[in-house]
Structure formats: C-alpha cells, structure tokens
Design a protein around this motif. Structure first.
Motif, PDB file in Angstrom:
ATOM      1  N   GLY A  40       1.170  -0.733   0.075  1.00 47.72           N
ATOM      2  CA  GLY A  40      -0.129   0.025  -0.170  1.00 47.72           C
ATOM      3  C   GLY A  40       1.145   1.842   0.055  1.00 47.72           C
ATOM      4  O   GLY A  40       0.512   2.131  -0.401  1.00 47.72           O
ATOM      5  N   SER A  41       2.347   1.163  -0.031  1.00 51.16           N
ATOM      6  CA  SER A  41       2.960   2.233   0.141  1.00 51.16           C
ATOM      7  C   SER A  41       3.769   2.699  -1.405  1.00 51.16           C
ATOM      8  O   SER A  41       3.030   1.936  -2.256  1.00 51.16           O
ATOM      9  CB  SER A  41       4.466   1.903   0.923  1.00 51.16           C
ATOM     10  N   TYR A  42       3.905   3.938  -1.387  1.00 51.96           N
ATOM     11  CA  TYR A  42       3.796   4.046  -2.953  1.00 51.96           C
ATOM     12  C   TYR A  42       4.639   5.324  -3.379  1.00 51.96           C
ATOM     13  O   TYR A  42       4.695   5.973  -2.164  1.00 51.96           O
ATOM     14  CB  TYR A  42       1.862   4.120  -2.697  1.00 51.96           C
ATOM     15  N   GLN A  63      12.643  -0.106   2.067  1.00 51.34           N
ATOM     16  CA  GLN A  63      13.185   0.243   0.499  1.00 51.34           C
ATOM     17  C   GLN A  63      11.699   0.405  -0.178  1.00 51.34           C
ATOM     18  O   GLN A  63      10.743  -0.493  -0.482  1.00 51.34           O
ATOM     19  CB  GLN A  63      14.035  -0.188  -0.293  1.00 51.34           C
ATOM     20  N   LEU A  64      11.528   1.376  -0.949  1.00 46.10           N
ATOM     21  CA  LEU A  64      10.937   1.886  -1.769  1.00 46.10           C
ATOM     22  C   LEU A  64      11.397   1.916  -3.015  1.00 46.10           C
ATOM     23  O   LEU A  64      12.375   3.246  -2.635  1.00 46.10           O
ATOM     24  CB  LEU A  64       9.382   2.674  -1.265  1.00 46.10           C
ATOM     25  N   ILE A  65      11.084   1.861  -4.262  1.00 45.86           N
ATOM     26  CA  ILE A  65      11.897   1.400  -5.263  1.00 45.86           C
ATOM     27  C   ILE A  65      10.689   1.878  -6.900  1.00 45.86           C
ATOM     28  O   ILE A  65       9.667   1.166  -6.552  1.00 45.86           O
ATOM     29  CB  ILE A  65      12.735   0.415  -5.658  1.00 45.86           C
ATOM     30  N   GLY A  66      11.306   2.973  -7.241  1.00 47.86           N
ATOM     31  CA  GLY A  66      10.308   3.693  -8.047  1.00 47.86           C
ATOM     32  C   GLY A  66      11.090   3.430  -9.770  1.00 47.86           C
ATOM     33  O   GLY A  66      13.003   3.450  -9.436  1.00 47.86           O
ATOM     34  N   THR A  67      10.786   2.664 -10.654  1.00 54.91           N
ATOM     35  CA  THR A  67      11.189   2.263 -11.759  1.00 54.91           C
ATOM     36  C   THR A  67      10.524   3.038 -12.945  1.00 54.91           C
ATOM     37  O   THR A  67       8.970   2.750 -12.695  1.00 54.91           O
ATOM     38  CB  THR A  67      11.222   0.430 -11.662  1.00 54.91           C
ATOM     39  N   TYR A  77      12.105  17.931 -10.775  1.00 51.43           N
ATOM     40  CA  TYR A  77      10.692  16.302 -10.512  1.00 51.43           C
ATOM     41  C   TYR A  77      10.655  16.323  -8.678  1.00 51.43           C
ATOM     42  O   TYR A  77      11.526  16.641  -8.218  1.00 51.43           O
ATOM     43  CB  TYR A  77      10.933  14.897 -10.728  1.00 51.43           C
ATOM     44  N   THR A  78       9.321  16.516  -8.663  1.00 55.42           N
ATOM     45  CA  THR A  78       9.429  15.913  -7.709  1.00 55.42           C
ATOM     46  C   THR A  78       8.756  15.064  -6.709  1.00 55.42           C
ATOM     47  O   THR A  78       7.775  14.290  -7.873  1.00 55.42           O
ATOM     48  CB  THR A  78       7.773  16.782  -6.899  1.00 55.42           C
ATOM     49  N   VAL A  79       8.713  14.186  -5.674  1.00 51.57           N
ATOM     50  CA  VAL A  79       8.537  12.974  -5.172  1.00 51.57           C
ATOM     51  C   VAL A  79       7.953  12.929  -4.305  1.00 51.57           C
ATOM     52  O   VAL A  79       8.473  13.228  -2.957  1.00 51.57           O
ATOM     53  CB  VAL A  79      10.261  11.895  -5.369  1.00 51.57           C
ATOM     54  N   ASP A  80       6.800  12.510  -4.249  1.00 51.51           N
ATOM     55  CA  ASP A  80       5.753  12.907  -2.916  1.00 51.51           C
ATOM     56  C   ASP A  80       5.664  11.271  -2.691  1.00 51.51           C
ATOM     57  O   ASP A  80       5.168  10.218  -3.581  1.00 51.51           O
ATOM     58  CB  ASP A  80       4.821  12.545  -3.638  1.00 51.51           C
ATOM     59  N   TRP A  81       6.364  10.426  -1.499  1.00 50.34           N
ATOM     60  CA  TRP A  81       5.885   9.178  -1.557  1.00 50.34           C
ATOM     61  C   TRP A  81       5.141   9.138   0.075  1.00 50.34           C
ATOM     62  O   TRP A  81       4.660  10.067   0.416  1.00 50.34           O
ATOM     63  CB  TRP A  81       7.625   8.721  -0.956  1.00 50.34           C
ATOM     64  N   SER A  82       4.272   7.906   0.409  1.00 48.95           N
ATOM     65  CA  SER A  82       3.212   7.354   1.480  1.00 48.95           C
ATOM     66  C   SER A  82       3.733   5.958   1.808  1.00 48.95           C
ATOM     67  O   SER A  82       3.710   5.156   0.962  1.00 48.95           O
ATOM     68  CB  SER A  82       1.988   7.549   0.755  1.00 48.95           C
TER      69      SER A  82
END
Length: 169
Positions: A40-42, A63-67, A77-82
């Motif tokens: 559910g984290s993104y 870890q939360l990895i964005g590809t 860029y802005t990274v919004d994480w939850s």
C-alpha cells in the motif's frame, strides 16, 4: 518509551538525494527507510511542469523503489511518497531532484553509418554512379542530332521566306 514508537519507519537515504542534480540517465529512484514498510506504500513523481510521470513501485525490506520505463528527460521532479510502517502508521513526505544528463542523438549517427556501409559493401555501384552522372550531363548539356537538323531546317525556311518576300516587291 513504548515499543510501538520504535516500529515507525522513518525515511533515511534517497537516491537521488533531495536537491541533487543527476547528470546521468535515470530510470530508478530508491527510498530507504529505517524499518520495514507494508503493501500500500507508493511513490508519485511529478515534473516541474506538473506532468505526472509513470512509475512502477516495488516494495522491499525497508525500501521503496520507483522504476521508469524510459530514462527521465532533463527537468526538475518532485517525489511524493507515502508508506505504511510495519506498525500500521502511515507516513508521507516529498523531496525534489533535477535531471541534467547529456542528450544522446543517435539519429544523426545512423545515416553516417549507413553511408559508409553502402560504399564499402558494394564497390560496383560506387564506380558506376559517376559514369551514370556523366551520361546524364552529356544529354543535358550537348545538343542532339535531331535538334540540330530542326534548327538548320528552320533557318533555311526563314532565309527562303525572306528572299521570297523580297523578290515579290
């Protein structure tokens, strides 16, 4: 302190870092947390112009990895994480980075490579091409025999017509 206070997962190192200017092609961002995070984290990534960037989020241990399907274009860029901490508490945040990687122009290189291949793979075509060009130039610049005959006949007819009118008068 209670044990649940230690179960929150706080953000640690990010790649790229907050405020960093990346000078190489970028297809992945990584956020490290000091504890495990739950499904559910993104991650949401938005360009400076407000355009949402498609990102595939993978959750690992802490870890939360964005590809990204393709490297990000040069822009900020802005990274919004939850995230959802291991203890179930939601945490969120944001940070920014900039991509300023050299732009590759493979399109300009391809025609040069193809020309070299054509010349080196078929020498007969390369030697025949100048003679074809020479023949075309001869046809364009030199008069044909039919044209010369037509001009001579025209001159004779003109001279004959002038004499005919002069003799009548």
């Amino acid at each position: 302190m209670s044990a649940t206070a230690f179960a929150h997962s706080y953000i640690g190192e990010t790649s790229p870092a907050d405020g960093e200017t990346v000078t190489e092609a970028l297809q992945e961002i990584t956020l490290n947390f000091d504890g495990n995070i739950e499904q559910g984290s993104y991650i949401d990534v938005t360009s400076a112009t407000g355009t949402a960037v498609d990102v595939t989020t993978t959750i690992g241990e802490g870890q939360l990895i964005g590809t990204f399907a393709e490297p990000l274009p040069n822009e900020s860029y802005t990274v919004d994480w939850s995230i959802i901490s291991e203890d179930g508490h939601p945490l969120e945040g944001a940070y920014t980075f900039t991509v300023n990687a050299p732009i590759e122009e493979p399109v300009a290189e391809e025609p040069v490579t193809e020309e070299i291949e054509d010349v080196t793979t078929d020498e007969n075509e390369a030697t025949e091409a100048p003679s074809e060009t020479a023949n075309e130039e001869e046809e364009v610049t030199g008069p044909s025999a039919t044209m010369l005959i037509a001009v001579v006949v025209g001159i004779i007819a003109l001279v004959g017509g002038v004499f005919f009118f002069l003799r009548k008068n």
